[in-house]
Design an enzyme around this catalytic site. Sequence first.
Site, short mmCIF file in Angstrom:
data_model
loop_
_atom_site.label_atom_id
_atom_site.label_comp_id
_atom_site.label_asym_id
_atom_site.label_seq_id
_atom_site.Cartn_x
_atom_site.Cartn_y
_atom_site.Cartn_z
N ARG A 24 2.19 38.83 33.32
CA ARG A 24 2.61 37.51 33.84
C ARG A 24 2.62 36.44 32.76
O ARG A 24 2.36 35.27 33.04
CB ARG A 24 1.72 37.05 35.01
CG ARG A 24 1.84 37.90 36.25
CD ARG A 24 3.01 37.46 37.12
NE ARG A 24 3.19 38.38 38.23
CZ ARG A 24 2.74 38.17 39.47
NH1 ARG A 24 2.12 37.06 39.76
NH2 ARG A 24 2.94 39.07 40.39
N ARG A 28 3.49 30.52 35.98
CA ARG A 28 3.28 29.12 36.36
C ARG A 28 2.24 28.36 35.55
O ARG A 28 2.16 27.14 35.65
CB ARG A 28 2.90 29.07 37.85
CG ARG A 28 4.06 29.37 38.77
CD ARG A 28 3.60 29.78 40.14
NE ARG A 28 2.97 31.10 40.06
CZ ARG A 28 2.45 31.74 41.10
NH1 ARG A 28 2.45 31.19 42.29
NH2 ARG A 28 1.91 32.94 40.94
N ARG A 37 11.95 27.13 36.30
CA ARG A 37 12.02 27.58 37.69
C ARG A 37 12.60 26.48 38.58
O ARG A 37 13.40 26.76 39.47
CB ARG A 37 10.64 27.98 38.20
CG ARG A 37 10.74 28.75 39.52
CD ARG A 37 9.41 29.07 40.12
NE ARG A 37 8.70 27.85 40.48
CZ ARG A 37 7.58 27.81 41.20
NH1 ARG A 37 7.04 28.94 41.62
NH2 ARG A 37 7.01 26.68 41.48
N ASP A 74 10.95 41.00 39.23
CA ASP A 74 9.83 41.25 40.13
C ASP A 74 9.93 42.66 40.68
O ASP A 74 11.04 43.19 40.83
CB ASP A 74 9.82 40.25 41.29
CG ASP A 74 8.45 40.24 41.98
OD1 ASP A 74 7.55 39.56 41.47
OD2 ASP A 74 8.28 40.95 42.99
N TYR A 151 4.52 46.76 50.52
CA TYR A 151 5.19 45.49 50.89
C TYR A 151 6.32 45.73 51.88
O TYR A 151 6.55 44.94 52.79
CB TYR A 151 5.73 44.80 49.63
CG TYR A 151 4.64 44.24 48.74
CD1 TYR A 151 4.11 42.98 48.98
CD2 TYR A 151 4.13 44.98 47.68
CE1 TYR A 151 3.09 42.47 48.19
CE2 TYR A 151 3.12 44.48 46.88
CZ TYR A 151 2.60 43.23 47.13
OH TYR A 151 1.59 42.73 46.35
O1 CP3 Z 1 4.58 39.93 33.79
C1 CP3 Z 1 5.58 39.20 33.65
O2 CP3 Z 1 5.53 38.06 33.10
C2 CP3 Z 1 6.93 39.71 34.10
C3 CP3 Z 1 7.38 39.36 35.39
C4 CP3 Z 1 6.66 39.88 36.61
C5 CP3 Z 1 6.53 39.11 37.80
N1 CP3 Z 1 5.98 39.91 38.76
C6 CP3 Z 1 6.93 37.71 37.96
C7 CP3 Z 1 6.39 36.94 39.08
C8 CP3 Z 1 6.11 41.14 36.87
C9 CP3 Z 1 5.91 42.32 35.94
C10 CP3 Z 1 5.70 41.14 38.24
C11 CP3 Z 1 5.12 42.31 38.91
C12 CP3 Z 1 4.69 42.19 40.29
N2 CP3 Z 1 5.25 41.46 41.30
C13 CP3 Z 1 3.61 42.94 40.83
C14 CP3 Z 1 2.80 43.96 40.09
C15 CP3 Z 1 1.83 43.35 39.16
C16 CP3 Z 1 0.69 42.66 39.83
O3 CP3 Z 1 0.58 41.44 39.64
O4 CP3 Z 1 -0.10 43.34 40.52
C17 CP3 Z 1 3.50 42.60 42.19
C18 CP3 Z 1 2.49 43.14 43.17
C19 CP3 Z 1 4.55 41.69 42.48
C20 CP3 Z 1 4.90 41.10 43.80
C21 CP3 Z 1 4.75 39.64 43.80
N3 CP3 Z 1 5.54 38.77 43.08
C22 CP3 Z 1 3.81 38.87 44.52
C23 CP3 Z 1 2.75 39.45 45.43
C24 CP3 Z 1 4.05 37.54 44.21
C25 CP3 Z 1 3.38 36.35 44.82
C26 CP3 Z 1 2.03 36.14 44.27
C27 CP3 Z 1 2.08 35.14 43.14
O5 CP3 Z 1 1.51 35.42 42.07
O6 CP3 Z 1 2.66 34.09 43.38
C28 CP3 Z 1 5.11 37.50 43.27
C29 CP3 Z 1 5.68 36.29 42.65
C30 CP3 Z 1 5.85 36.29 41.16
N4 CP3 Z 1 6.30 37.33 40.40
C31 CP3 Z 1 5.63 35.17 40.30
C32 CP3 Z 1 5.98 35.57 39.00
C33 CP3 Z 1 5.98 34.73 37.75
C34 CP3 Z 1 5.19 33.80 40.76
C35 CP3 Z 1 6.35 33.20 41.49
C36 CP3 Z 1 6.60 31.76 41.20
O7 CP3 Z 1 7.00 31.40 40.08
O8 CP3 Z 1 6.47 31.00 42.16
#
Ligand code: CP3
Length: 343
Positions: A24, A28, A37, A74, A151
């Site tokens: 990540r 944010r 974003r 994602d 999910y």
């Molecule tokens: O790592 C990186 O920078 C690359 C991008 C990336 C994102 N999600 C961007 C993201 C990667 C590799 C993921 C993987 C991901 N997404 C996983 C597996 C890794 C982990 O964290 O366990 C999972 C379970 C998801 C599903 C997901 N996406 C959830 C549950 C959420 C909401 C929770 C949260 O952190 O807000 C997301 C949103 C998400 N994916 C964000 C980002 C940067 C935040 C969204 C935003 O900008 O509002």
Amino acid sequence: MAEKLLLRALAGETLDVPPIWMMRQAGRYLPEYRATRAEAGDFLSLCYNSDLAAEVTLQPIRRYGFDAAILFADILLIPDALGADLWFVTGEGPRLSTIETAEDFAKLKGPDDVHDHLAPVYETVRILSRELPDETTLIGFAGAPWTVATYMIAGRGTPDQGPAHALKAENRDLFDAIINRLTEATIAYLSAQIDAGAEVVKIFDSWAGSLKGQDFHDYALAPAKRIISALKAKYPDTPIIAFPREGGENYIGFAKATGADCVALDNSVDAAWAAEHVQVDGCVQGNLASSHMVTGGDALVSETRAIVEAFSKGPHIFNLGHGITPDANPENVQLMIDTVRGG
Ligand code: CP3
């Protein structure tokens, strides 16, 4: 020119200073991410806007000079591409239409029908492979079938993956069909990312820890092995990182059993234990607790040094044990990098 540090570690080389990137890392906690974003409108629009997705992927590389960039996308884009509705509720997380019956499943697209929908992601990869600095490795990724299925079945994130476990117990045929569809779609998706220029791919099984015993074998290990064998048959030179998060004792032998080149470790495992039991088989990635990115200070420095030291006798990629959180302080990320690179 020397080969990229991340690729050298993945090839099994023990380096004086481990390569470093962060799960990540585009997120944010960075003001420049929040600005882009906002420009995109919302999170999903950002994922499907190739220029802006490439821009946020590059932001942490410009700011910190990480050794790897991870494609901005994602894991839930695969269900979206298969035809499940997907949206994100601000402050809460993802929501999807649920798969509960054979009729719901029958509406999903086939594994090779995902590419039109995912074309913007492949374009992001192409932009990045042109624009990244020569020393930076581009990592593509996908969610593992089990994690993505949790999910799709529940329609949202769940603390214990209860709905997915319930479907597995009550309708094994349907559950297996979902896992198989996701396995095949993931092979197609990761293949296309590699064709577009991803140099490494990572498989995120964030909820592997809730699979126990035979279930871990059948639904974490076996799908990973299928995906990795299919990719290795086509792309023998592309390294693969597997992340069966909270796998505990199941981390032992996971790389050998699946064919992964590297196992990523969460921070619930002790680094000295993992060096002895997991790193013996090859490269490991991890595993600083992401809370240090919030709290910083001497504890961050000493824990970072301890992890580097524990893994110093074998191939290691420094990373967090899970994604950096929005409340992290960007200065603490710099402190972690300086500690890894400067001792
Ligand atoms: O790592 C990186 O920078 C690359 C991008 C990336 C994102 N999600 C961007 C993201 C990667 C590799 C993921 C993987 C991901 N997404 C996983 C597996 C890794 C982990 O964290 O366990 C999972 C379970 C998801 C599903 C997901 N996406 C959830 C549950 C959420 C909401 C929770 C949260 O952190 O807000 C997301 C949103 C998400 N994916 C964000 C980002 C940067 C935040 C969204 C935003 O900008 O509002």
